[in-house]
Design an enzyme around this catalytic site. Structure first.
Site, short mmCIF file in Angstrom:
data_model
loop_
_atom_site.label_atom_id
_atom_site.label_comp_id
_atom_site.label_asym_id
_atom_site.label_seq_id
_atom_site.Cartn_x
_atom_site.Cartn_y
_atom_site.Cartn_z
CE LYS A 57 -18.15 1.31 15.36
NZ LYS A 57 -18.50 0.42 14.17
CB THR A 60 -20.29 -6.01 19.77
OG1 THR A 60 -21.05 -4.74 18.66
CG2 THR A 60 -19.95 -5.50 20.93
CB SER A 155 -14.25 3.03 16.63
OG SER A 155 -15.24 2.77 16.15
P1 A3P Z 1 -14.04 0.11 13.33
O1 A3P Z 1 -14.99 -0.23 11.96
O2 A3P Z 1 -14.21 1.25 13.69
O3 A3P Z 1 -12.64 -0.72 12.55
P2 A3P Z 1 -19.17 -3.59 16.61
O4 A3P Z 1 -18.99 -4.39 15.68
O5 A3P Z 1 -19.36 -3.45 18.35
O6 A3P Z 1 -19.89 -1.85 16.10
O7 A3P Z 1 -17.13 -2.98 16.17
C1 A3P Z 1 -16.59 -3.01 15.44
C2 A3P Z 1 -15.10 -2.82 15.80
O8 A3P Z 1 -15.18 -4.30 15.56
C3 A3P Z 1 -14.33 -2.00 14.26
O9 A3P Z 1 -13.87 -0.77 14.53
C4 A3P Z 1 -13.59 -2.96 14.38
O10 A3P Z 1 -11.90 -2.26 15.05
C5 A3P Z 1 -13.29 -4.31 15.33
N1 A3P Z 1 -13.08 -5.48 15.33
C6 A3P Z 1 -12.73 -6.65 15.90
N2 A3P Z 1 -12.27 -7.73 15.45
C7 A3P Z 1 -12.99 -7.48 14.13
C8 A3P Z 1 -13.17 -7.93 13.14
N3 A3P Z 1 -13.03 -10.19 13.48
N4 A3P Z 1 -13.58 -8.28 11.71
C9 A3P Z 1 -13.62 -7.21 11.98
N5 A3P Z 1 -13.84 -5.55 13.06
C10 A3P Z 1 -13.44 -6.36 13.83
#
Ligand code: A3P
Length: 325
Positions: A57, A60, A155
């Site tokens: 979250k 990644t 998140s």
């Molecule tokens: P939220 O959905 O809570 O906003 P992971 O891929 O590690 O699970 O992380 C998900 C989070 O990546 C999302 O959390 C979002 O805020 C963040 N994020 C950062 N850059 C992003 C991008 N370019 N597109 C979508 N989400 C992004």
């Protein structure tokens, strides 16, 4: 001299040497004796040069997508069970062995210029992963992303709710984070999974017990979100990957998505799916205050680790530290 059929002999051996039951895989090519008996059809180059270790979250998947845009950065094959994640060093896959792990990757066409990698976001906080990763991939570079652990926890909770986790649907976020020892077990378990990955300093210290700091890149997740091209330049430099890929030209901010996305031909964009960058209500102030206190000591420790590593403090951490004074 007495002996037994192979399987019985193996059972006998592991009865005698119980501590060796849990394997610790090493690279067969690092030892001449192993290399000599290693099949000619196999290569030790089918292993990642770097790992994106999480935590979950923090952005990644965005980093994963951006990395794949580079012509010489190649990830594992998609795993139908865990989506894109191999999750080898954590959990049961480790016991499937290094052949299984190597089969997760394509053969690199040029072992010098190709950079194989995998992203498994639960590696970051898993107890056994750094030791296992260091045994097999001692030269691997590691990338972690940090955001405010309170936002990460929130998140993650929203993520569980959208995946219909029964406990996350039943209990409010405040109930999850503030549950005590008398709370139902399912709630306590959910709380642990929600909060423990945010103990950033402890997890980073565990990685640093097995890898030198020069092999670890800590990315500020807020920076990745707001200025991905700048962060990707830093990532390319850290990895030593060529040619330099110009992310400023290849990424565009998508106002509808509210995030940076890959720019395709004819001005189209490829953004992450609905499950990344979700829409949910902002965290209420009571929960934020609770988590600020909960993570206070962890954040102080993190600031010491970053200071020791000569790394700048992310803005959320500076703000949290100001609350302590
Ligand atoms: P939220 O959905 O809570 O906003 P992971 O891929 O590690 O699970 O992380 C998900 C989070 O990546 C999302 O959390 C979002 O805020 C963040 N994020 C950062 N850059 C992003 C991008 N370019 N597109 C979508 N989400 C992004």
């Amino acid at each position: 001299l007495q002996t037994l059929p192979p399987i019985q002999l193996a059972h006998k051996y592991f009865d005698l040497f119980q501590e060796q039951r849990d394997p610790l895989w090493q690279n067969p090519c690092d030892d001449r004796r192993h290399r000599d008996i290693w099949s000619r059809d196999k290569t030790c180059e089918r292993l990642p040069k770097f790992l994106v270790i999480g935590p979950q979250k923090t952005g990644t998947t965005a980093l994963y997508l951006f990395l794949l845009m580079h012509p010489n950065i190649i990830s594992n094959f998609a795993n139908p069970k865990t989506f894109e994640e191999v999750q080898f060093f954590s959990g049961n896959n480790y016991h499937k062995g290094i052949d299984w792990y190597m089969d997760s990757f394509p053969y690199p066409s040029n072992t010098t210029s190709d950079f194989l990698f995998e992203k498994s976001a639960n590696y970051f906080h898993s107890e056994e992963v750094p030791k296992r990763a260091a045994a097999l991939l001692p030269k691997a570079k590691l990338i972690t992303i940090l955001i405010d652990p309170s936002d990460r926890a929130y998140s993650w909770y929203q993520h569980q709710r959208s995946h219909k986790d029964p406990a996350a649907l039943k209990f409010s976020f405040y109930e999850v984070i503030s549950a005590d020892q008398n709370a139902p077990l399912e709630l306590q378990m959910l709380q642990r999974r929600c909060l423990v990955p945010g103990w950033y300093a402890s997890h980073i210290e565990r990685w640093l017990a097995y890898f030198p700091p020069s092999q670890l890149l800590i990315i500020d997740g807020q920076h990745l979100r707001s200025e991905p091209a700048t962060v990707m330049d830093e990532v390319q430099k850290f990895l030593g990957v060529f040619p330099h890929y110009n992310y400023s030209d290849a990424l565009t901010f998508d106002p509808q998505k509210g995030f940076w996305c890959q720019l395709l031909e004819e001005g189209k964009t490829k953004c992450l799916g609905k499950n990344k960058g979700r829409k949910y209500p902002t965290m209420d102030l009571e929960a934020r205050a609770f988590l600020s206190t909960y993570y206070q000591d962890h954040n102080i420790e993190l600031s010491k680790v970053l200071h020791r590593l000569g790394q700048p403090l992310p803005s959320w951490l500076r703000q949290e530290l100001q609350k302590v004074r």
